[in-house]
Structure formats: C-alpha cells, structure tokens
Design a protein around this motif. Structure first.
Motif, PDB file in Angstrom:
ATOM      1  N   ARG A 221      37.078  14.595   4.831  1.00  0.00           N
ATOM      2  CA  ARG A 221      36.679  13.256   4.430  1.00  0.00           C
ATOM      3  C   ARG A 221      35.155  13.188   4.438  1.00  0.00           C
ATOM      4  NH1 ARG A 221      39.775   8.146   6.678  1.00  0.00           N
ATOM      5  NH2 ARG A 221      41.301   9.166   5.347  1.00  0.00           N
ATOM      6  N   ILE A 222      34.611  12.548   3.421  1.00  0.00           N
ATOM      7  CA  ILE A 222      33.159  12.382   3.316  1.00  0.00           C
ATOM      8  C   ILE A 222      32.829  10.924   3.562  1.00  0.00           C
ATOM      9  CG2 ILE A 222      31.137  12.573   1.811  1.00  0.00           C
ATOM     10  CD1 ILE A 222      32.581  14.792   0.320  1.00  0.00           C
TER      11      ILE A 222
ATOM     12  N   ARG B 191      32.727  16.335  12.814  1.00  0.00           N
ATOM     13  CA  ARG B 191      31.726  16.452  11.751  1.00  0.00           C
ATOM     14  C   ARG B 191      31.294  17.907  11.631  1.00  0.00           C
ATOM     15  NH1 ARG B 191      26.342  13.612  12.991  1.00  0.00           N
ATOM     16  NH2 ARG B 191      25.830  15.668  13.808  1.00  0.00           N
ATOM     17  N   ILE B 192      31.362  18.438  10.399  1.00  0.00           N
ATOM     18  CA  ILE B 192      31.045  19.853  10.215  1.00  0.00           C
ATOM     19  C   ILE B 192      29.851  20.085   9.308  1.00  0.00           C
ATOM     20  CG2 ILE B 192      33.371  20.652  10.716  1.00  0.00           C
ATOM     21  CD1 ILE B 192      33.881  20.894   7.749  1.00  0.00           C
ATOM     22  N   ALA B 193      29.376  19.050   8.607  1.00  0.00           N
ATOM     23  CA  ALA B 193      28.204  19.236   7.745  1.00  0.00           C
ATOM     24  C   ALA B 193      27.572  17.886   7.434  1.00  0.00           C
ATOM     25  CB  ALA B 193      28.576  19.952   6.446  1.00  0.00           C
TER      26      ALA B 193
ATOM     27  N   PRO C 148      22.306  10.233   4.721  1.00  0.00           N
ATOM     28  CA  PRO C 148      23.030  11.445   4.305  1.00  0.00           C
ATOM     29  C   PRO C 148      24.541  11.220   4.224  1.00  0.00           C
ATOM     30  CG  PRO C 148      22.431  11.591   6.613  1.00  0.00           C
ATOM     31  CD  PRO C 148      21.772  10.348   6.091  1.00  0.00           C
ATOM     32  N   HIS C 149      25.197  12.087   3.493  1.00  0.00           N
ATOM     33  CA  HIS C 149      26.655  12.154   3.502  1.00  0.00           C
ATOM     34  C   HIS C 149      27.080  13.048   4.664  1.00  0.00           C
ATOM     35  CE1 HIS C 149      28.308  10.975  -0.745  1.00  0.00           C
ATOM     36  NE2 HIS C 149      27.990   9.950   0.005  1.00  0.00           N
ATOM     37  N   GLU C 150      28.059  12.597   5.430  1.00  0.00           N
ATOM     38  CA  GLU C 150      28.590  13.410   6.515  1.00  0.00           C
ATOM     39  C   GLU C 150      30.018  13.840   6.164  1.00  0.00           C
ATOM     40  OE1 GLU C 150      26.280  11.929  10.470  1.00  0.00           O
ATOM     41  OE2 GLU C 150      28.018  10.726   9.856  1.00  0.00           O
TER      42      GLU C 150
END
Length: 303
Positions: free
Chosen positions: A144-145, A157-159, A265-267
C-alpha cells in the motif's frame, strides 16, 4: 472424513470459483469434489457455497469459515513441516495484492525474480487500487502506498519516495519558464483524481520554506500509469513520485521542474495478517521486498 483435505478442497473451490477447476487441480473428478464439499457442509451443519449456472458464491457462513479454514490449514502445514524438519523448504501458494501502477512498474519483475529463487513457491498476484480486507480475501502480503493503514493488519514501511514536479522537455521548451512555485498556476497541470486537497499543491523548499499554489488542473486521471504517459506526451506538468517516473527522469524523457522544491514523500508499506503462524513463503517474500525496494529507492529508507 479427512477434515483437513475437505477444508483444502473448500478453500480452493472458493479461490478458483469452480468445482471442475478444483477437480483438475487435484487430479480427480467433479462429482468427487462435490461430495467432499457436501460432506464438509454436513459436518459444519451449514451451507457454505451456493452454486449458480456461472459461479460458486460463498454464503455468509461460508465467508466466515473460509477465513478460519485458511488459517487452520496454514497452521497445520507449518506444524507438519516443523515436525518433518522441512521448515527451510519454502513451498506452497503465496497470494499478493498491490496497486495497479506500482505492480506493473515494479512488483511484477520482483515477483518473477523471487520465483526464480524459490521454484517450489506458486504466486497469485492481484493488482487493484481499492483497499482490500486481507483476511476476507485470503491475501498473504499486500503493498500500500500512503493513505490510512488498516487496524487489523501488521504494516511495515519499506521505502520512501520523493515527490517533485516534472514535465517533458518539449512542454518545458514550449511554455514560459517556471522560476518559482507561483508560476505553476499559469501552466496546464495534470493530477490524480479524487485528491482530498483538490487543485491545491503544497511544496516545501530544501531550506524548510513552504508554499501552497492553486493549480489549473484541466485533466484529472484516476490511474498513475495514465498520468505517466500524459506527462511523457507533453500534455502538461504534474507532481509525481520517483517510483512512477524515476526511469524517465534518468533517461531525460522527463525533467524536474523547480528541483529545489518537493512535496511530502510517498511511503510504501507492506501489510500482512497478524497470524501466530505466518507461512515461510510469506516471511521470505516480505524480507526480500524489504531488502530490494529499500536498496532500489533513491533516497528511500525502510521503516
């Protein structure tokens, strides 16, 4: 009656939506599958599936039983593998869900690479932009973004992806130069439909200053891939995350506008059900995603 076998049969009937498809997968006959389902329903004392001319439909009782049956079968498989000393042999079916655009641009290649490393794992990928109920839909791992995270799932959260204003060189050369955020209001703006902030665009300078501009969004699109193609065609300027356009920026197909300014930012989060026994295949895939996406994200970081 072999209850575990019956539950496996029921689970696959739900997922494939066809008794004949289950029969082919299990190398048996449709009447045999029907008999197994009927026996399970008799044991449960409730109708689990209704059969129409075109599909199988879960009843309310079948919906609830499907979720619990999947957990029970997975826990049984994990326990059996542990007893047999096979816990380090990843195998079985892994069910993944992700947003459409991210799935097409990134996840698909990663899944194929993962499968090459683990040939005994089968993967079902569902690309859909709607929020899903992991337990109800039998999903092992979801991506999910941004947005609100479901309370009934574990989220990691991975990026993190930068978001900047971009445009095609042809558009930039054909229109007045953009020197400051306020100039964006005079340009054709492309944006994702249904944004809660509407046409308002909030940017932050690298020195910490913030400003909000009301853009002129003549074209609103509900798909990120369509936004990407429209930007590439020179249809306007737009705010885009690096996961969507980093390759186009690297090749010079798009350029950053006002590079000193950025939006929040997008997480990217990986989600999975809070199970006591998580299948090894799911654990391996989560760790694989965490490592690969964090490493491939410019400026990104795992949570």
């Amino acid at each position: 009656m072999d209850t575990i076998r019956a539950m496996r049969t029921f689970i696959r009937a739900v997922e494939l939506g066809s008794l004949s498809a289950v029969a082919r997968e299990f190398a048996t006959t449709q009447p045999t599958i029907s008999k197994i389902i009927a026996g399970l329903e008799a044991q449960m004392g409730a109708r689990l599936l209704t059969r129409t001319t075109t599909a199988l439909v879960r009843t309310e009782q079948g919906e609830r039983f499907y979720v619990r049956a999947r957990h029970l079968v997975e826990a049984y498989d994990e326990a059996k593998a542990d007893v047999r000393g096979l816990i380090e042999r990843p195998e079985g079916r892994l069910r993944i869900a992700a947003p459409v655009s991210f799935g097409v641009l990134h996840l698909n290649a990663l899944v194929l690479e993962f499968m090459a490393s683990y040939p005994r794992i089968e993967v079902d990928v569902t690309l859909n932009d709607r929020f899903i109920d992991l337990a109800a839909e039998g999903v092992d791992v979801a991506l999910r973004i941004g947005g609100e995270l479901p309370p009934d799932a574990v989220a990691r959260r991975i990026a993190r992806y930068a978001r900047t204003v971009v445009a095609a060189p042809a558009y930039i050369h054909a229109h007045p130069r953009i020197r400051r955020p306020e100039d964006l209001a005079k340009h054709t703006y492309l944006r994702f439909a249904w944004l809660t902030q509407g046409d308002a665009l909030t940017l932050e300078h690298r020195d910490g200053r913030q400003t909000t501009v009301i853009t002129q969004a003549r074209y609103r699109i509900n798909n990120s891939l369509a936004i990407r193609e429209s930007l590439l065609a020179g249809a306007g300027i737009g705010l885009a995350p690096d996961w969507l356009v980093a390759d186009l920026l690297a090749r010079g197909k798009l350029q950053r506008v006002l590079p000193a300014w950025h939006a929040s930012p997008h997480e990217l989060f990986v989600l999975y059900p809070p199970r006591q026994y998580q299948p090894l295949r799911a654990r391996l895939f989560i760790e694989y995603l965490t490592t690969r996406l964090a490493a491939d994200t410019p400026g990104g970081a795992p949570g």
